[in-house]
Design an enzyme around this catalytic site. Structure first.
Site, PDB file in Angstrom:
ATOM      1  N   LYS A 206     -16.961 -19.861 -10.448  1.00 54.10           N
ATOM      2  CA  LYS A 206     -17.904 -19.399 -11.289  1.00 54.10           C
ATOM      3  C   LYS A 206     -18.875 -20.768 -11.618  1.00 54.10           C
ATOM      4  CE  LYS A 206     -18.058 -15.993 -14.231  1.00 54.10           C
ATOM      5  NZ  LYS A 206     -17.736 -15.068 -15.629  1.00 54.10           N
ATOM      6  N   ARG A 268     -11.309 -11.441 -13.287  1.00 56.10           N
ATOM      7  CA  ARG A 268     -10.536 -10.391 -12.797  1.00 56.10           C
ATOM      8  C   ARG A 268     -10.823  -9.065 -12.613  1.00 56.10           C
ATOM      9  NH1 ARG A 268      -9.439 -12.233 -17.812  1.00 56.10           N
ATOM     10  NH2 ARG A 268      -9.447 -10.770 -19.512  1.00 56.10           N
ATOM     11  N   HIS A 384      16.613  -2.149  -3.018  1.00 60.51           N
ATOM     12  CA  HIS A 384      17.611  -3.094  -2.610  1.00 60.51           C
ATOM     13  C   HIS A 384      17.691  -4.222  -3.306  1.00 60.51           C
ATOM     14  CE1 HIS A 384      18.745  -0.338   0.545  1.00 60.51           C
ATOM     15  NE2 HIS A 384      17.633  -0.136   0.774  1.00 60.51           N
TER      16      HIS A 384
END
Length: 548
Positions: A206, A268, A384
């Site tokens: 930006k 974001r 797992h």
């Protein structure tokens, strides 16, 4: 507003929590045969089963009352109409305008932003089309085969996650690369795999001053000029997504190839803007438009639907229930689809950078927990790895299990195994396994009583571990757009409940400021004396190690 824990609805929830906290979900399902159907909602191509949570009708009613007492409806409207809800930076938070598919205008400071939004979208479309059809050529008149997006945080994760999620819709000629780490190993690996004549670099910043991004961009520029020899060719191979025309021009990028966005677009929340240029180039204009359509669908649902049937609000309130009453300090995102492997990392930034705050909007310190620690991985791998802790550990960690229903494109038999694990894990989290069940099972399998008595406690699962199952009909641009918007709005709702600003990130700045002086010292350009003894010692170790 008053502090959250002083509200009448919050106090009512505290009283209700005492009555329900020890109730097991097994019992809840036995008492309510319709539970699975009551606590289920569908919006577009997304389905949510939230029946496996430690709540009942009264819980949900009280949580909705809490949202009302926090003026949630009014604050949703304020965001959508462009009020400056980012109070510390005096900015609107108008990512919804970027995917506004209606004919309605949206104003900021008396100016209709939709005209600029649509103008930038048209420029992005023209540029993307030129790359995809081969009209845009490199300095040796070869078509572009590789796109390198250089950014960090919101200028990297959203585009990276979306391109990976929608890989099946990508242009077959284009190879997408994403560089964010200032550790040169990442950029070096990319540069070794591409050719300067056929590569386009997108510098996404930006301010065009972010240290990590500019370091990588200038290194890429130097590499390019080593091969191309003439700076005039930079204009053919570098474009910028920024607001700083002067810095972009000084870099050598043609102003015509700078795609702008605005201060009311948070990093974001920016993949919908020109920051999504890499997405549009890879997916094409139609698929990018479908991505926006999916987000807009969720936007309208969030804005128009009542609290009882509002998907983002339901998820948000359930999260508040666990964080503020069960003291659940973390939340797991576990997608069971390889396309969504970067989704946990994307939501991690979206949530923790938004709501990782310790003061209310008025500056008063919060007296309750805010954002949980967000973590996760591919669900089938996580089973797992860390699922052991989720099943038998001492922490309560709610989990979102995300999967797609369509098996189109998967290998025969694989998708059924995948989905069976999603449903089984959710059942196991909810039901658990009692001592009596474990003991009886071992005895029936021929184990002697003494051994069974010793082993049984280790094989007991307490259950009562909450999970949400989010099912996408299929992985496509519309559904991915809706999924991202769902989490954006969930996070906003929680910020409203906690009375914090979800749209600033001052916590990111301190480390950046301190790094400037340390960098100068590591380079031997300047000496400072105001470090703590540990930092001073670490700087000394580095200098001594590299002095030879």
């Amino acid at each position: 507003m008053a502090s959250l824990n002083e509200l009448e609805s919050f106090k009512a929830l505290e009283r209700h929590f005492i009555t329900i906290k020890d109730m097991h979900m097994r019992e809840m399902f036995e008492k309510d045969p319709d539970r699975a159907y009551k606590y289920f909602i569908k919006v577009g191509g997304i389905k949510l089963d939230y029946s496996k949570n430690r709540l009942n009708d009264e819980t949900l009613k009280l949580l909705r009352l809490l949202a009302q007492e926090c003026s949630l409806k009014e604050k949703i409207k304020a965001m959508y109409k462009g009020d400056k809800i980012n109070n510390t930076e005096e900015r609107a938070a108008l990512h919804t305008a970027l995917r506004n598919k209606s004919s309605f205008s949206i104003e900021v400071d008396g100016i209709d932003v939709m005209e600029n939004v649509n103008a930038v979208l048209r420029r992005m479309e023209d540029f993307s089309r030129a790359i995809r059809i081969g009209d845009w050529l490199g300095y040796t008149n070869q078509i572009i085969t590789d796109i390198v997006n250089i950014g960090i945080g919101g200028s990297d994760l959203g585009a990276l996650m979306t391109c990976k999620a929608l890989r099946n819709f990508g242009h077959p000629r284009l190879n997408m690369h994403f560089v964010s780490n200032v550790d040169g190993v990442q950029l070096q690996g990319v540069l070794e795999s591409i050719h300067p004549e056929t590569t386009l670099f997108i510098v996404a910043s930006k301010t065009f001053s972010t240290q990590e991004t500019l370091t990588n961009a200038f290194t890429a520029r130097k590499w390019f000029l080593y091969h191309a020899l003439d700076e005039k060719y930079i204009a053919k191979h570098f474009v910028a997504v920024s607001t700083n025309k002067q810095a972009v021009k000084a870099f050598g990028i043609d102003e015509k190839n700078m795609f702008e966005f605005w201060d009311w677009v948070g990093g974001r929340y920016s993949l919908w803007s020109a920051i999504g240029l890499a997405i549009m180039i890879y997916l094409g204009e139609e698929n990018f438009s479908a991505l926006l359509e999916g987000a807009y669908l969720m936007d309208r649902h969030f804005y128009c639907e009542d609290f009882e049937n509002n998907l983002p609000i339901i998820l948000a309130l359930i999260g508040v229930w666990y964080i503020n009453f069960f003291d659940a300090g973390s939340h797991i995102i576990a997608p069971y689809d390889q396309h969504l492997r970067y989704f946990p990392k994307f939501i991690q930034q979206l949530d923790m950078e938004s709501n990782g705050k310790q003061v209310q909007k008025n500056g008063a310190k919060v007296q309750y927990d805010t954002a949980p620690v967000i973590w996760g991985d591919m669900g089938i791998n996580a089973q797992h790895a860390f699922f052991q802790l989720l099943h038998q550990g001492t922490h309560l960690s709610p989990i979102d299990l995300i999967a797609s229903l369509s098996k189109k494109g998967n290998l025969p038999g694989h998708h059924e195994i995948l989905l069976s694990n999603v449903f089984a894990q959710a059942q196991a989290f909810m039901r658990g396994k009692t001592y009596d069940e474990v003991y009886k099972e071992m005895i029936n399998n021929g184990m002697d009583k003494e051994k069974a008595e010793k082993l049984a406690p280790h094989k007991v699962f307490s259950g009562n571990r909450p999970s949400n199952i989010i099912l996408l009909d299929e992985i496509n641009p519309v559904n991915i757009g809706s999924l991202i918007a769902l989490y954006e709005h969930k996070i906003f709702v929680q910020g409203v409940i906690w009375d914090i600003n979800s749209f600033d990130q001052w916590g990111v700045e301190l480390g950046k400021e301190l790094a400037k002086n340390i960098l100068a010292e590591l380079k031997g350009q300047q000496e400072f004396n105001d470090y703590d003894s540990s930092t001073k010692h670490l700087i000394q170790i580095y200098k001594e190690f590299n002095s030879h």
